[in-house]
Structure formats: C-alpha cells, structure tokens
Design a protein around this motif. Structure first.
Motif, short mmCIF file in Angstrom:
data_model
loop_
_atom_site.label_atom_id
_atom_site.label_comp_id
_atom_site.label_asym_id
_atom_site.label_seq_id
_atom_site.Cartn_x
_atom_site.Cartn_y
_atom_site.Cartn_z
N VAL A 18 -1.64 -0.37 5.76
CA VAL A 18 -2.91 -0.14 6.59
C VAL A 18 -2.31 -0.14 8.05
O VAL A 18 -2.73 0.54 8.62
N GLU A 19 -1.45 -1.06 8.45
CA GLU A 19 -0.98 -0.99 10.07
C GLU A 19 -0.31 0.37 10.10
O GLU A 19 -0.32 0.82 11.48
N GLY A 20 0.10 1.10 9.12
CA GLY A 20 0.80 2.27 9.61
C GLY A 20 0.15 3.67 9.24
O GLY A 20 0.62 4.43 9.47
N VAL A 21 -1.04 3.38 8.98
CA VAL A 21 -1.81 4.56 8.52
C VAL A 21 -2.21 5.21 10.03
O VAL A 21 -2.52 4.50 11.05
N PRO A 22 -1.79 6.74 10.08
CA PRO A 22 -2.06 7.23 11.43
C PRO A 22 -3.61 7.73 11.52
O PRO A 22 -4.17 8.01 10.65
N THR A 23 -3.82 7.56 12.87
CA THR A 23 -5.19 7.75 13.22
C THR A 23 -5.71 9.12 12.65
O THR A 23 -6.91 9.00 12.42
N PRO A 61 -20.90 -11.52 -0.60
CA PRO A 61 -22.14 -11.20 0.31
C PRO A 61 -22.75 -9.66 0.10
O PRO A 61 -21.92 -9.00 0.09
N GLU A 62 -23.79 -9.54 0.30
CA GLU A 62 -24.43 -8.17 0.14
C GLU A 62 -23.70 -7.01 1.18
O GLU A 62 -23.41 -6.15 0.73
N SER A 63 -23.28 -7.61 2.16
CA SER A 63 -22.76 -6.85 3.31
C SER A 63 -21.17 -6.30 2.95
O SER A 63 -20.79 -5.44 3.35
N GLU A 64 -20.54 -7.10 1.80
CA GLU A 64 -19.38 -6.78 1.55
C GLU A 64 -19.26 -6.14 0.16
O GLU A 64 -18.26 -5.46 -0.18
N LEU A 65 -20.38 -5.60 -0.36
CA LEU A 65 -20.60 -4.76 -1.53
C LEU A 65 -20.10 -3.12 -1.14
O LEU A 65 -21.42 -2.63 -1.05
N ARG A 66 -19.26 -2.72 -0.70
CA ARG A 66 -19.17 -1.55 -0.31
C ARG A 66 -18.30 -0.47 -1.23
O ARG A 66 -17.28 -0.93 -1.65
N ASP A 67 -18.59 0.95 -1.31
CA ASP A 67 -18.29 1.69 -2.33
C ASP A 67 -17.06 2.71 -1.54
O ASP A 67 -16.17 3.14 -2.21
N GLY A 68 -17.08 2.38 -0.21
CA GLY A 68 -16.08 3.29 0.50
C GLY A 68 -16.74 4.43 1.25
O GLY A 68 -16.91 5.50 0.64
N ASP A 69 -17.04 4.17 2.51
CA ASP A 69 -17.66 5.23 3.27
C ASP A 69 -17.09 5.32 4.79
O ASP A 69 -17.34 3.97 5.32
N ALA A 70 -16.34 6.28 5.11
CA ALA A 70 -15.57 6.34 6.35
C ALA A 70 -16.44 6.14 7.49
O ALA A 70 -16.15 5.51 8.78
N ASP A 71 -17.74 6.46 7.50
CA ASP A 71 -18.79 6.40 8.44
C ASP A 71 -19.20 4.99 9.07
O ASP A 71 -19.57 4.80 9.97
N LEU A 72 -18.97 3.93 8.05
CA LEU A 72 -19.04 2.71 8.05
C LEU A 72 -18.01 1.90 8.69
O LEU A 72 -17.96 0.61 8.76
N LEU A 73 -16.82 2.50 8.67
CA LEU A 73 -15.58 1.96 8.95
C LEU A 73 -15.34 1.50 10.55
O LEU A 73 -15.55 2.31 11.47
N ARG A 74 -15.36 0.01 10.95
CA ARG A 74 -15.32 -0.41 12.32
C ARG A 74 -13.98 0.03 12.81
O ARG A 74 -13.07 -0.17 12.54
N PRO A 75 -14.16 0.27 14.34
CA PRO A 75 -13.02 0.75 14.98
C PRO A 75 -11.85 -0.30 14.85
O PRO A 75 -10.73 0.35 15.19
N ASP A 76 -12.13 -1.48 14.66
CA ASP A 76 -10.78 -2.39 14.67
C ASP A 76 -10.25 -2.66 13.45
O ASP A 76 -9.46 -3.66 12.93
N TRP A 77 -10.25 -1.76 12.47
CA TRP A 77 -9.83 -1.95 11.07
C TRP A 77 -8.44 -2.27 11.07
O TRP A 77 -8.02 -2.85 10.12
N ARG A 78 -7.57 -1.63 12.07
CA ARG A 78 -6.19 -1.52 11.83
C ARG A 78 -5.68 -2.96 12.16
O ARG A 78 -4.85 -3.73 11.29
N GLU A 79 -6.17 -3.77 12.91
CA GLU A 79 -6.07 -5.29 13.23
C GLU A 79 -6.54 -6.03 12.25
O GLU A 79 -6.14 -7.21 11.68
#
Length: 197
Positions: A18-23, A61-79
């Motif tokens: 994850v830390e090495g994923v190029p933006t 938690p309902e908020s963590e039941l995610r199927d995978g949607d890049a539009d919902l990826l928060r900008p601090d994901w790498r950290e």
C-alpha cells in the motif's frame, strides 16, 4: 477448526505494498476484473477496519461494509491503511479471537474460519495490489500453505453463493502461491503493470 495464526507478517506485507502504490496507478487494472487499483485500495481500507470487529465478536459497522469504490477512497489512504492493517493483526492476536463463533460479511461462522478468511484477504489482495502496481510480493510460505489446506477443505458452494470466482486450473506442481491464487479464482500469470515494464 483452524489454529490461531499470527496475522502480522501478512498484514505487514500488504501494508508495505500500500505504501508503495504510485499515485498515478489508481486507475490501472488489477487481476480482479471488477476492481481498478483505487477500488481495491478502498476495499482494503474497509476490510482493515471492519474485520477487526469480527475478531471482537462485534457487528461490523455499516460504514465499513464496502465493496470497493475508488470514488470513496479518502486522500490519506497511504498513511491510514497501514495503521489499520496493524490494528487488524492485533485484533486477531489473542487466542480468544479464534474461539467460538462470530459474524463476517453478515454470515455467522466459526471464528477460526473467519480468521482464515481474514488471512486470505490479506495475502490474496496483497498479491493483486502488488501485481497491479509492479511491486514484488512475498507472502509467508506457511500462511500460503495453511490457506491452501483451509480453502481446499471447504465444501462446494452453490454458484450464486460462491466466495470466489471459479477456480483457475493450476498444476499440482506449481508454486504454493500460484495454487492458492487458482483456488481463489485468480490467474497467477496475470502480469498487469509488469507487462508494460
């Protein structure tokens, strides 16, 4: 019943990826046809917090039941995601996490089986993310072998209820990681980013 396992090596391995994923790779394909890299990261984000609840025998938690949607990826994901993955491994560290029953993905099951499914998520998604972003990935061999044994022991499921895509044919003599990927419906020969280098 699966024995308790230390999930830290697998969690550390995927955290490093994850830390090495190029933006600029968030729109690249992955071995899972339904996911681009950003979608897969968002899925890992959700499972790294949501599956902690299964270890504690709590509802996800309902908020963590995610199927995978890049539009919902928060900008601090790498950290943030690597910290959550470390927390996930800690949640499954006590032997009590592997005892009794829990609920994972809305399905009641033995906690020991739930723990193995968590390990599968870490190892297989780690490989997918690494392959999609051109990074090396070395899963702990004993984890891979344990997952092969576990997944091979599961009874056949009706087509509409399958956990994975149909199995990919992989020779018995293939490396353990390739055999695990075949069991989970992935093509071990998928090159993705590596093909373009």
């Amino acid at each position: 019943m699966a024995e308790p396992r230390d999930l830290r090596p697998a969690a550390d391995a995927i955290a490093s990826i994850v830390e090495g994923v190029p933006t600029d790779s968030l729109t690249h394909p992955t071995p899972s046809t339904e996911y681009l890299v950003g979608d897969l990261l968002e899925h890992i984000d959700g499972l790294s917090t949501g599956l902690q609840a299964a270890a504690r025998k709590q509802p996800v938690p309902e908020s963590e039941l995610r199927d995978g949607d890049a539009d919902l990826l928060r900008p601090d994901w790498r950290e943030r995601i690597p910290v959550q993955l470390a927390d996930l491994a800690r949640a499954w560290a006590p032997p009590s996490a592997w005892q009794g029953e829990t609920v994972e993905g809305g399905v009641p099951l033995l906690a020991s089986a739930a723990g193995m499914f968590v390990l599968d998520e870490l190892v297989v998604h780690g490989w997918e993310l690494a392959r999609a972003t051109g990074q090396p990935f070395d899963a702990p061999e004993d984890d891979v072998l344990a997952l092969i044994d576990f997944l091979s022991s599961l009874p056949p499921m009706p087509e509409g209820e399958r956990l994975f895509a149909p199995r990919e044919p992989v020779p018995e003599t293939a490396p353990a990681m390739d055999r695990l990927l075949g069991l989970t419906g992935r093509d071990p020969s998928w090159l993705g980013a590596a093909r373009e280098r």
